[in-house]
Scaffold this active site. Structure first.
Site, PDB file in Angstrom:
ATOM      1  N   ASP A 123       0.862  -1.169   0.000  1.00  9.78           N
ATOM      2  CA  ASP A 123       0.000   0.000   0.000  1.00  9.78           C
ATOM      3  C   ASP A 123       0.912   1.238   0.000  1.00  9.78           C
ATOM      4  OD1 ASP A 123      -2.345   1.669   0.454  1.00  9.78           O
ATOM      5  OD2 ASP A 123      -1.692   1.780   2.541  1.00  9.78           O
ATOM      6  N   ASP A 156      -0.264   5.109   1.158  1.00  9.83           N
ATOM      7  CA  ASP A 156      -0.537   6.030   2.265  1.00  9.83           C
ATOM      8  C   ASP A 156      -0.451   5.325   3.616  1.00  9.83           C
ATOM      9  OD1 ASP A 156      -1.011   8.314   0.691  1.00  9.83           O
ATOM     10  OD2 ASP A 156      -3.078   7.716   0.325  1.00  9.83           O
TER      11      ASP A 156
END
Length: 284
Positions: free
Chosen positions: A48, A50
């Site tokens: 991922d 963020d």
């Protein structure tokens, strides 16, 4: 989110030709323009972006480029659950109206700090033999934010694939973001189900390679990282950021539905925690 967290998220295969009729369901950014992709990798690792690679949420950070570094209340009030992508399109339109430029936004993105230990993890992946890791980034941010940060930090070439919401500047200087795809998952926001991406990517690559990966890894933090983690098997390893939503959802699932979550779970507070486990796994 929690009301629907255990709903099934499986997309049935489409009959031939339906994909073309629907139009593209995904946008894929490649690290290389080469049509040939190495099929000798032993492991597949998803990241991922963020609050996993970077220690902030890029959508929140771009507000620093706005006048007074805040958004007006009327704009924030337009947010609707499950439609965050549409909300961010309005935010980007507002920033353009206020004279915020491409350079302004890029400058903000480039200054976002990495999460603790993430540079060490990236260094570890770079130093491994070339047949070890196929590295993929899967994010509900957008291509401009992610590319700006990766290129500034020199990490862009580490990633073989990037799956995210496409974003480009139009002739008026406005950053226009589009949804990544459409899907049928009740758990995820309308514009992206990461489990759909993981399932389709692993299936396609397994077919291209003629064999499965030895293991699949997933490094994440948020509630939308829980959904793809459900698709992994007992030999695979999920790295949820400790005490973040993904970690809490996995813990709740183990308690309420034993056996439902199959992957090995290794919480992390620093990227160095991930490195320690990967070292052991690649040596097996």
């Amino acid at each position: 989110m929690r009301d629907s967290v255990f709903n099934c998220c499986v997309v049935p295969p489409h009959p031939p030709g339906e994909e073309e009729a629907r139009g593209p369901r995904r946008t894929e950014t490649m690290a290389s323009s080469s049509a040939h992709f190495p099929n000798d990798k032993r492991f597949l690792i998803f990241f991922d972006f963020d609050e996993t690679i970077v220690d902030e949420t890029s959508d929140d950070m771009v507000v620093q480029a706005a006048p007074g570094q805040h958004l007006p209340g009327w704009l924030k009030d337009t947010y609707q659950p499950g439609r965050y992508n549409e909300y961010m399109q309005r935010v980007l339109a507002y920033l353009a109206e206020q004279g915020v430029t491409e350079s302004d936004m890029r400058s903000v993105m480039e200054k976002i700090p990495s999460t603790p230990g993430m540079p060490t993890l990236f260094q570890f992946l770079r130093a491994r033999p070339p047949q070890d890791f196929e590295v993929v980034l899967l994010s509900d941010a957008n291509s401009f934010f992610i590319e700006s940060w990766l290129r500034r930090t020199g990490a862009r070439q580490l990633f073989h694939r990037i799956f995210t919401n496409p974003a480009t500047f139009n002739k008026d200087g406005r950053l226009v973001m589009r949804p990544f795809h459409s899907h049928d998952c009740l758990r995820c926001p309308d514009n992206m189900c990461k489990q759909v991406v993981v399932r389709e990517y692993v299936a396609r690559r397994t077919q291209e390679r003629g064999r499965p990966y030895q293991r699949v890894f997933y490094v994440g933090d948020g509630a939308n990282d829980f959904c793809p983690a459900l698709a992994l098997g007992p030999r695979d390893v999920v790295f949820p950021r400790r005490d973040f939503p993904m970690h809490r959802l996995i813990t709740e699932t183990h308690e309420s539905m034993p056996g439902e979550f199959k992957a090995v779970t290794v919480p992390w507070a620093s990227g160095e925690d991930v490195v320690q486990r990967l070292r052991k796994l690649v040596a097996e």
